[in-house]
Design an enzyme around this catalytic site. Structure first.
Site, PDB file in Angstrom:
ATOM      1  N   HIS A  95      -4.503  -4.129  -2.617  1.00 31.47           N
ATOM      2  CA  HIS A  95      -4.827  -3.712  -1.090  1.00 31.47           C
ATOM      3  C   HIS A  95      -5.062  -2.403  -1.000  1.00 31.47           C
ATOM      4  CE1 HIS A  95      -3.215  -7.764   0.841  1.00 31.47           C
ATOM      5  NE2 HIS A  95      -4.316  -8.000  -0.080  1.00 31.47           N
ATOM      6  N   ILE A 114       0.954  -1.143   0.002  1.00 31.39           N
ATOM      7  CA  ILE A 114      -0.065  -0.058  -0.052  1.00 31.39           C
ATOM      8  C   ILE A 114       0.658   1.123   0.041  1.00 31.39           C
ATOM      9  CG2 ILE A 114      -1.978  -1.128   1.172  1.00 31.39           C
ATOM     10  CD1 ILE A 114      -0.978   0.357   3.845  1.00 31.39           C
ATOM     11  N   ASP A 115       2.213   1.295  -0.085  1.00 27.66           N
ATOM     12  CA  ASP A 115       3.096   2.114  -0.030  1.00 27.66           C
ATOM     13  C   ASP A 115       3.126   2.956  -1.235  1.00 27.66           C
ATOM     14  OD1 ASP A 115       5.008   0.682  -1.613  1.00 27.66           O
ATOM     15  OD2 ASP A 115       5.594  -0.277   0.315  1.00 27.66           O
TER      16      ASP A 115
END
Ligand SMILES: [Zn+2]
Length: 239
Positions: free
Chosen positions: A120, A104-105
């Site tokens: 995600h 999710i970065d």
């Protein structure tokens, strides 16, 4: 032929590659894998991370959710590493067709990859649960307490929390890429989290490559498995 040379050869001969990346890819950028032994799950906090990063928790203990979220999931200052850059190059060469990631970065996008499916979600997208207005990650992480919209509504990160479904459209697209690619390279995931792990079962191509620190349930059907440190693997690949 050693394993790195074999991987080089596979990449050289493939023009329809898909990358499937997990938390292990981010660790070289200094982001902790919250499922690993030394990751977030074993850090001391009032609640355990799996509980906090759930839909129930978000809606019922929003303040605590954001305290944890801002403290532990802020990776705004993190930079793409040698792995992200390697796959950006493969996309530029028109070999890599898609990045499918559990992370999710946002680092694959930061590295410049254009086709990225973030199964995600991502910390970079946020919206008001009341009026749907979008907000930046900088706004959310920079806010005091619970980030609020100008309409007064609570802002929620577009990150898939425990108890929430993945984005259907992205998942179907990911299924299509996996089932039609020639080479699937899995990096930095133990392939243990369902339903994402089920994606690999759809692969019908020629080369399934798994690069991970630990073994995975798919190792026995893979064409190539390398369990080694990523900086070593990708430094060798790059030259
Ligand atoms: Zn609003």
């Amino acid at each position: 032929m050693n394993k790195i040379d074999k991987l080089k050869q596979i990449i050289k001969e493939s023009n329809n590659i898909v990358l499937f990346s997990g938390a292990g890819v981010s660790t070289l950028s200094g982001i902790k894998d919250f499922r690993s032994k030394d990751g977030l799950y074993n850090m001391k906090y009032k609640y355990n991370p799996e509980e906090i990063l759930s839909s129930y928790f978000f809606f019922n203990k929003t303040n605590d959710f954001y305290e944890f979220y801002k403290d532990k999931l802020n990776c705004l200052d993190k930079k793409p590493n040698i792995i992200h850059k390697f796959f950006k190059k493969l996309e530029d060469q028109n070999k890599l067709k898609c990045v499918i990631t559990q992370n999710i970065d946002g680092l694959h996008s930061k590295a410049g990859n254009k086709k990225v499916l973030e199964l995600h979600g991502t910390i970079y997208k946020n919206h008001c649960i009341n009026c749907n207005k979008e907000y930046s990650a900088e706004y959310v992480f920079g806010s005091k307490g619970i980030p609020k919209c100008e309409c007064g509504g609570i802002i929620k990160p577009d990150v898939v929390l425990y108890g929430e479904n993945l984005n259907d459209n992205d998942f179907i697209e990911a299924e299509n890429y996996v089932s039609s690619c020639e080479t699937l390279i899995v990096v930095g995931t133990s392939l243990s989290v369902f339903p994402v792990s089920g994606l690999v079962r759809l692969f019908r191509g020629k080369n399934l490559v798994i690069l991970n620190r630990d073994t995975t349930p798919f190792d026995s059907i893979a064409s190539l498995v390398i369990n080694d440190e990523f900086d070593k693997i990708f430094n060798e690949l790059d030259c």
